[in-house]
Write a protein that holds these residues in place. Sequence first.
Motif, PDB file in Angstrom:
ATOM      1  N   UNK A 255       0.859  -1.503  -0.042  1.00 18.29           N
ATOM      2  CA  UNK A 255       0.201  -0.201   0.048  1.00 18.29           C
ATOM      3  C   UNK A 255       0.805   1.544  -0.337  1.00 18.29           C
ATOM      4  N   UNK A 256       0.615   2.485  -0.903  1.00 16.31           N
ATOM      5  CA  UNK A 256       1.618   3.655  -0.912  1.00 16.31           C
ATOM      6  C   UNK A 256       0.803   4.845  -1.293  1.00 16.31           C
ATOM      7  N   UNK A 257       1.364   5.910  -0.377  1.00 17.07           N
ATOM      8  CA  UNK A 257       0.545   6.695  -0.041  1.00 17.07           C
ATOM      9  C   UNK A 257       1.106   7.715  -1.271  1.00 17.07           C
ATOM     10  N   UNK A 258       1.054   8.409  -2.446  1.00 18.48           N
ATOM     11  CA  UNK A 258       1.328   9.257  -3.303  1.00 18.48           C
ATOM     12  C   UNK A 258       0.563  10.895  -2.956  1.00 18.48           C
ATOM     13  N   UNK A 259       1.732  12.184  -3.453  1.00 14.24           N
ATOM     14  CA  UNK A 259       1.529  13.397  -3.186  1.00 14.24           C
ATOM     15  C   UNK A 259       1.988  13.903  -4.631  1.00 14.24           C
ATOM     16  N   UNK A 260       0.826  14.069  -5.373  1.00 13.58           N
ATOM     17  CA  UNK A 260       1.336  15.086  -6.943  1.00 13.58           C
ATOM     18  C   UNK A 260       1.958  13.823  -7.569  1.00 13.58           C
ATOM     19  N   UNK A 261       1.773  13.046  -7.321  1.00 16.38           N
ATOM     20  CA  UNK A 261       2.552  11.696  -8.104  1.00 16.38           C
ATOM     21  C   UNK A 261       4.376  11.049  -7.715  1.00 16.38           C
ATOM     22  N   UNK A 262       4.337  11.678  -6.346  1.00 16.68           N
ATOM     23  CA  UNK A 262       5.663  11.077  -5.704  1.00 16.68           C
ATOM     24  C   UNK A 262       4.912  10.811  -4.185  1.00 16.68           C
ATOM     25  N   UNK A 263       6.070   9.499  -4.294  1.00 20.76           N
ATOM     26  CA  UNK A 263       5.950   8.168  -2.803  1.00 20.76           C
ATOM     27  C   UNK A 263       6.066   9.156  -1.914  1.00 20.76           C
ATOM     28  N   UNK A 264       5.053   9.026  -0.939  1.00 21.89           N
ATOM     29  CA  UNK A 264       5.710   9.760   0.486  1.00 21.89           C
ATOM     30  C   UNK A 264       5.446   8.977   1.335  1.00 21.89           C
TER      31      UNK A 264
END
Length: 65
Positions: free
Chosen positions: A45-54
């Motif tokens: 499970x990943x969390x991305x912000x503006x296409x960048x991995x957070x």
Amino acid sequence: MLNKITLSFVLILLSIGLSYSQNGTGTIKGTILDESGEPLPFVNVTLKQNGNLKTGATTDFDGNF
């Protein structure tokens, strides 16, 4: 007198701006299920912000992250 008022006003504006720019330290929790409602173990499970991995995590045996 006017300098003190101006300085106070600027300091108040800066403190308000800084309070809104703080990064939160919250949590995201959930369960990954398939179409039949069964939990999916060991899913990434990943969390991305503006296409960048957070950040990211892997589900446990019961599908929880």
